[in-house]
Design an enzyme around this catalytic site. Structure first.
Site, short mmCIF file in Angstrom:
data_model
loop_
_atom_site.label_atom_id
_atom_site.label_comp_id
_atom_site.label_asym_id
_atom_site.label_seq_id
_atom_site.Cartn_x
_atom_site.Cartn_y
_atom_site.Cartn_z
N TYR A 142 8.88 -3.59 8.94
CA TYR A 142 7.67 -3.73 9.75
C TYR A 142 6.52 -4.15 8.85
O TYR A 142 6.28 -3.55 7.81
CB TYR A 142 7.32 -2.42 10.45
N ASP A 234 5.67 -5.19 0.51
CA ASP A 234 4.75 -4.56 1.44
C ASP A 234 4.71 -3.07 1.10
O ASP A 234 5.62 -2.32 1.44
CB ASP A 234 5.23 -4.78 2.87
N LYS A 263 -3.64 1.91 4.10
CA LYS A 263 -3.57 3.36 4.18
C LYS A 263 -4.29 4.06 3.03
O LYS A 263 -5.51 4.11 3.01
CB LYS A 263 -2.11 3.81 4.32
#
Length: 446
Positions: A142, A234, A263
């Site tokens: 994702y 990622d 994040k």
């Protein structure tokens, strides 16, 4: 537990928000509880119910809901000085220097506003830098809500995974199974001269936490170098959580060309970043010709929060604490599962953990198993049964997690991610007592 106020709020939300939420993963059944405030390792909902929180904002809250005093002071100071300026500030340089000093792949950084924006920009950068169009991604990986990676299917038949995305976008994206060396080698044999980059999480973090098998990330590095393609990690989830300040790439000893962050790097505020070799990152405008810009990029409050967040981790025992509790949780859940649900697989590393409701196990009583989370050891008795790809997680008992287990844990005041796929996180605010309470709840709910 009483949830009357959350139910009433959800009723109101359904009239003005699609599905009653602003992010799909929050749409729990029969309705979500609405959080009133956070308190250390806990959240308190609108009805006053208190939960041990392992969602942690889906990863950014390394310190839980009460960040260190230095972080709070920096946020308050920068917010008081003015919300934002449309001009550079010193603190964005401070944070960029910190990231470049600690992360192996990073010489330069471009800050953006979300993990999605970071991966969108990284894909554009890879195509602009190489002059090629094709991007290889992992099935079940994702990379945010972007058209280039919301795909499904096989290397020979990729299709958009959501309505609203033209099929032409998927023509340039090649999905392959994670941990399948033969598949990635075949793709490069056929398309190597057209591949701009491999974009992968070093650990699949949105599909139950799938670690790489030995040598897999190294093989991705070899293939991209051999074909003059880029390797993009990622690390939106794993960045500054797995592998400490060096991130997952430091833990695994594989250095990509480009890394995306989100994040934790923003200290709990909206953020994204693209870091990598200077000759690549300098292709972004205004230094280069690959367009990238954003009104809120490098927002001073976010930059200050991220900088103080990471400085505190560098100067204190943050990773020692969260990793110790993470291992204790995984070890304890593994023991419970071995006794009550031997087919299930406990996964995770450092301060990440999850239980995947896999359907098969070794069934021979062997003690040669990973006792604190799957490590993809070939000698492990579970090796043939533990998840290796996103499809393996999807084939687990995903409905049981969402409809039964999550509800049972919520009733025992443990807040877990609402589906089988999302990671769970330990924070610096969690204690050994929280872990004990959680393990008791697992015993009753599994």
């Amino acid at each position: 537990m009483n949830h009357d106020e959350s139910r009433a709020l959800y009723d109101r939300a359904l009239s003005v928000l699609p599905g009653g939420v602003n992010s799909s993963v929050r749409a729990t059944r029969p309705y979500p509880f609405f959080v009133e405030h956070g308190d250390g390792a806990h959240v308190v909902d609108a009805d006053g119910n208190r939960y041990v929180d392992y969602v942690m904002g889906y990863g950014p809250l390394l310190y839980g809901h009460d960040p260190p005093d230095a972080v709070q002071a920096a946020v308050q100071s920068h917010a008081a000085d003015g919300p934002m300026y449309g001009a550079p500030t010193e603190v964005e340089v401070d944070l960029a220097e910190f990231v470049a000093r600690h992360v192996p792949s990073v010489e330069m950084v471009r800050f953006v506003n979300s993990g999605t924006e970071a991966t969108v920009s990284a894909v554009r950068l890879a195509r602009g830098y190489t002059g090629r169009d094709k991007i290889v991604v992992m099935q079940g990986g994702y990379h945010g809500a972007q058209e280039s990676t919301l795909v499904e299917g096989s290397p020979d038949g990729a299709e958009p995974s959501s309505p609203g995305i033209p099929s032409s976008f998927a023509e340039h994206t090649i999905p392959v199974p994670f941990n399948d060396t033969d598949a990635i080698e075949a793709v490069f044999e056929e398309h190597g001269e057209d591949i701009a980059a491999i974009l992968t999480e070093p650990i699949l973090g949105n599909t139950g936490i799938v670690l790489p098998v030995d040598g897999y990330l190294e093989r991705l590095r070899e293939l991209t170098e051999a074909h003059n393609s880029l390797l993009i990690f990622d690390e939106v989830i794993t960045g500054f959580r797995v592998g400490g300040l060096q991130c997952a790439q430091g833990k695994f000893g594989v250095t990509p060309d480009v890394t995306t962050f989100g994040k934790i790097v923003g200290g709990g505020f909206p953020v994204g970043a693209i870091g990598g070799r200077s000759d690549i990152i300098e292709q972004f405008t205004p230094a280069g010709e690959v367009f990238q810009s954003g009104t809120f990029s490098g927002h001073p409050v976010t930059m200050a929060a991220g900088y103080e967040y990471l400085k505190y981790a560098a100067e204190n025992d943050v990773y020692e604490h969260v990793n110790r509790l993470g291992e204790r949780l995984r070890r304890g859940i593994s023991e419970i599962a071995a006794d009550q649900a031997p087919a299930y697989t406990v996964v995770g590393t450092d301060s990440m953990f999850k239980t995947v409701f896999t359907r098969e196990g070794p069934g021979d009583g062997s003690e040669d198993v990973c006792d604190a989370g799957c490590r993809q050891r070939e000698s492990c008795a579970r090796f043939d049964h533990c998840p290796k790809t996103g499809a393996d997680v999807s084939d687990a008992e995903t409905e049981r997690w969402e409809r039964l287990f999550w509800q049972e844990m919520k009733a025992r005041a443990i807040f877990l991610t609402a589906n089988q796929f999302e990671s769970q996180f330990v924070s610096y605010a969690h204690t050994d007592e929280d872990v004990e309470e959680t393990l008791e709840a697992y015993k009753e709910a599994l």
